[in-house]
Write a protein that holds these residues in place. Structure first.
Motif, PDB file in Angstrom:
ATOM      1  N   ILE A 119      15.461 -26.051  -7.382  1.00  0.00           N
ATOM      2  CA  ILE A 119      16.167 -27.335  -7.299  1.00  0.00           C
ATOM      3  C   ILE A 119      17.522 -27.236  -8.000  1.00  0.00           C
ATOM      4  N   HIS A 120      17.548 -26.553  -9.133  1.00  0.00           N
ATOM      5  CA  HIS A 120      18.822 -26.353  -9.840  1.00  0.00           C
ATOM      6  C   HIS A 120      19.797 -25.557  -8.968  1.00  0.00           C
ATOM      7  N   ASN A 121      19.300 -24.510  -8.318  1.00  0.00           N
ATOM      8  CA  ASN A 121      20.158 -23.705  -7.442  1.00  0.00           C
ATOM      9  C   ASN A 121      20.665 -24.523  -6.255  1.00  0.00           C
ATOM     10  N   LEU A 122      19.811 -25.391  -5.720  1.00  0.00           N
ATOM     11  CA  LEU A 122      20.234 -26.269  -4.629  1.00  0.00           C
ATOM     12  C   LEU A 122      21.340 -27.201  -5.103  1.00  0.00           C
ATOM     13  N   SER A 123      21.189 -27.724  -6.303  1.00  0.00           N
ATOM     14  CA  SER A 123      22.232 -28.584  -6.875  1.00  0.00           C
ATOM     15  C   SER A 123      23.556 -27.839  -6.997  1.00  0.00           C
ATOM     16  N   GLU A 124      23.488 -26.587  -7.447  1.00  0.00           N
ATOM     17  CA  GLU A 124      24.694 -25.771  -7.564  1.00  0.00           C
ATOM     18  C   GLU A 124      25.319 -25.524  -6.192  1.00  0.00           C
ATOM     19  N   ALA A 125      24.471 -25.320  -5.190  1.00  0.00           N
ATOM     20  CA  ALA A 125      24.969 -25.092  -3.828  1.00  0.00           C
ATOM     21  C   ALA A 125      25.697 -26.330  -3.306  1.00  0.00           C
ATOM     22  N   ILE A 126      25.124 -27.508  -3.555  1.00  0.00           N
ATOM     23  CA  ILE A 126      25.744 -28.749  -3.095  1.00  0.00           C
ATOM     24  C   ILE A 126      27.060 -28.996  -3.818  1.00  0.00           C
ATOM     25  N   SER A 127      27.076 -28.760  -5.132  1.00  0.00           N
ATOM     26  CA  SER A 127      28.305 -28.920  -5.901  1.00  0.00           C
ATOM     27  C   SER A 127      29.395 -27.981  -5.388  1.00  0.00           C
ATOM     28  N   SER A 128      29.030 -26.749  -5.088  1.00  0.00           N
ATOM     29  CA  SER A 128      29.993 -25.776  -4.561  1.00  0.00           C
ATOM     30  C   SER A 128      30.465 -26.185  -3.169  1.00  0.00           C
ATOM     31  N   PHE A 129      29.560 -26.748  -2.378  1.00  0.00           N
ATOM     32  CA  PHE A 129      29.904 -27.239  -1.044  1.00  0.00           C
ATOM     33  C   PHE A 129      30.956 -28.349  -1.134  1.00  0.00           C
ATOM     34  N   ILE A 130      30.735 -29.288  -2.044  1.00  0.00           N
ATOM     35  CA  ILE A 130      31.676 -30.403  -2.231  1.00  0.00           C
ATOM     36  C   ILE A 130      33.057 -29.899  -2.654  1.00  0.00           C
ATOM     37  N   LYS A 131      33.066 -28.855  -3.482  1.00  0.00           N
ATOM     38  CA  LYS A 131      34.334 -28.312  -3.991  1.00  0.00           C
ATOM     39  C   LYS A 131      34.983 -27.324  -3.024  1.00  0.00           C
ATOM     40  N   GLY A 132      34.295 -27.017  -1.931  1.00  0.00           N
ATOM     41  CA  GLY A 132      34.847 -26.083  -0.957  1.00  0.00           C
ATOM     42  C   GLY A 132      34.695 -24.627  -1.323  1.00  0.00           C
ATOM     43  N   ASN A 133      33.829 -24.341  -2.298  1.00  0.00           N
ATOM     44  CA  ASN A 133      33.583 -22.957  -2.722  1.00  0.00           C
ATOM     45  C   ASN A 133      32.414 -22.405  -1.914  1.00  0.00           C
ATOM     46  N   TYR A 134      32.703 -21.992  -0.679  1.00  0.00           N
ATOM     47  CA  TYR A 134      31.638 -21.624   0.253  1.00  0.00           C
ATOM     48  C   TYR A 134      31.002 -20.273  -0.069  1.00  0.00           C
ATOM     49  N   ASP A 135      31.734 -19.392  -0.745  1.00  0.00           N
ATOM     50  CA  ASP A 135      31.137 -18.126  -1.180  1.00  0.00           C
ATOM     51  C   ASP A 135      30.026 -18.383  -2.198  1.00  0.00           C
ATOM     52  N   LYS A 136      30.269 -19.349  -3.079  1.00  0.00           N
ATOM     53  CA  LYS A 136      29.266 -19.708  -4.079  1.00  0.00           C
ATOM     54  C   LYS A 136      28.027 -20.305  -3.414  1.00  0.00           C
ATOM     55  N   VAL A 137      28.244 -21.082  -2.352  1.00  0.00           N
ATOM     56  CA  VAL A 137      27.121 -21.636  -1.597  1.00  0.00           C
ATOM     57  C   VAL A 137      26.235 -20.504  -1.072  1.00  0.00           C
ATOM     58  N   GLU A 138      26.877 -19.477  -0.534  1.00  0.00           N
ATOM     59  CA  GLU A 138      26.149 -18.328   0.002  1.00  0.00           C
ATOM     60  C   GLU A 138      25.355 -17.615  -1.098  1.00  0.00           C
ATOM     61  N   GLU A 139      25.942 -17.487  -2.278  1.00  0.00           N
ATOM     62  CA  GLU A 139      25.244 -16.859  -3.412  1.00  0.00           C
ATOM     63  C   GLU A 139      23.993 -17.651  -3.784  1.00  0.00           C
ATOM     64  N   GLU A 140      24.144 -18.971  -3.863  1.00  0.00           N
ATOM     65  CA  GLU A 140      23.004 -19.813  -4.235  1.00  0.00           C
ATOM     66  C   GLU A 140      21.916 -19.763  -3.176  1.00  0.00           C
ATOM     67  N   LEU A 141      22.315 -19.698  -1.912  1.00  0.00           N
ATOM     68  CA  LEU A 141      21.336 -19.601  -0.828  1.00  0.00           C
ATOM     69  C   LEU A 141      20.508 -18.326  -0.966  1.00  0.00           C
ATOM     70  N   ARG A 142      21.164 -17.215  -1.295  1.00  0.00           N
ATOM     71  CA  ARG A 142      20.428 -15.961  -1.473  1.00  0.00           C
ATOM     72  C   ARG A 142      19.433 -16.077  -2.623  1.00  0.00           C
ATOM     73  N   ARG A 143      19.838 -16.723  -3.708  1.00  0.00           N
ATOM     74  CA  ARG A 143      18.932 -16.906  -4.847  1.00  0.00           C
ATOM     75  C   ARG A 143      17.734 -17.776  -4.442  1.00  0.00           C
ATOM     76  N   ILE A 144      18.023 -18.839  -3.709  1.00  0.00           N
ATOM     77  CA  ILE A 144      16.959 -19.751  -3.286  1.00  0.00           C
ATOM     78  C   ILE A 144      15.958 -19.041  -2.384  1.00  0.00           C
ATOM     79  N   LEU A 145      16.454 -18.244  -1.454  1.00  0.00           N
ATOM     80  CA  LEU A 145      15.568 -17.517  -0.541  1.00  0.00           C
ATOM     81  C   LEU A 145      14.659 -16.554  -1.305  1.00  0.00           C
TER      82      LEU A 145
END
Length: 208
Positions: A119-145
């Protein structure tokens, strides 16, 4: 976007409180753990107000209707995660934790910790999405998987452990509680994964 961040922040805070309650359970501080689980439920009830305001804001924007639908779908998925954490908190408050074998207690605690991290990683992914940091979103997705795979493994182990104690763990209502809670935690991890994938699809379809 500000309301979305606030909404996600409340769900994340509830998840952190959930982790705190799990630690208290693990330390056999049952009364304190139940009080903390109650705090989790209150935080998630509060988040519902932000969800309603957020949905109204999205509806009033001039975004493409398709993108609006994607955002509202994501919001509902986050809400489902919160509902599952709330339900898990309620079940933990009624589960006679000290009456179940230590192997099952350990399994539930370990699975709960992983779910909180996801859930924390999902929160980080959403925050990065809002800020336009799409590479960070990809990193969080890998961690979540990766964490979801671990959650799947633990859920299966917990089921096997529960089966091994089926003749000793009485009454049967406790077995049902443990089984439902174990499945609920794994489903929460699965929903977080689907929400994170939804974010990635939104980026690919609308923002790339």
């Amino acid at each position: 976007m500000v309301k979305l961040e606030k909404y996600v922040d409340l769900v994340t805070k509830a998840s952190e409180k959930f982790t705190e309650a799990i630690k208290l359970l693990n330390d056999i501080k049952i009364s304190e753990a139940r009080s903390t689980f109650t705090e989790v439920i209150k935080l998630l009830d509060e988040s519902g107000k932000y969800k309603a305001m957020l949905e109204d804001d999205v509806a009033e924007t001039r975004l493409d209707p398709g993108l609006k639908e994607e955002i509202l779908t994501l919001v509902n998925m986050i809400d489902d995660v919160g509902d599952m954490v709330k339900e898990a908190s309620r079940e933990f408050t009624i589960l006679p934790f000290l009456e179940i074998p230590v192997q099952l207690r350990t399994g539930l605690v370990n699975l709960s910790k992983i779910v909180s991290t996801i859930i924390h990683n999902l929160s980080e992914a959403i925050s990065s999405f809002i800020k336009g940091n799409y590479d960070k979103v990809e990193e969080e997705l890998r961690r979540i998987l990766s964490l979801e795979e671990e959650a799947d493994r633990l859920e299966l182990e917990n089921r096997a452990t529960l089966l091994s104690f089926s003749e000793k763990l009485k009454p049967y209502a406790i077995q049902l509680l443990v089984h439902d809670l174990n499945a609920l935690l794994e489903n929460t991890a699965d929903l977080c994964t689907r929400a994170s994938r939804r974010i990635k699809l939104m980026i690919l379809a609308w923002l790339s």
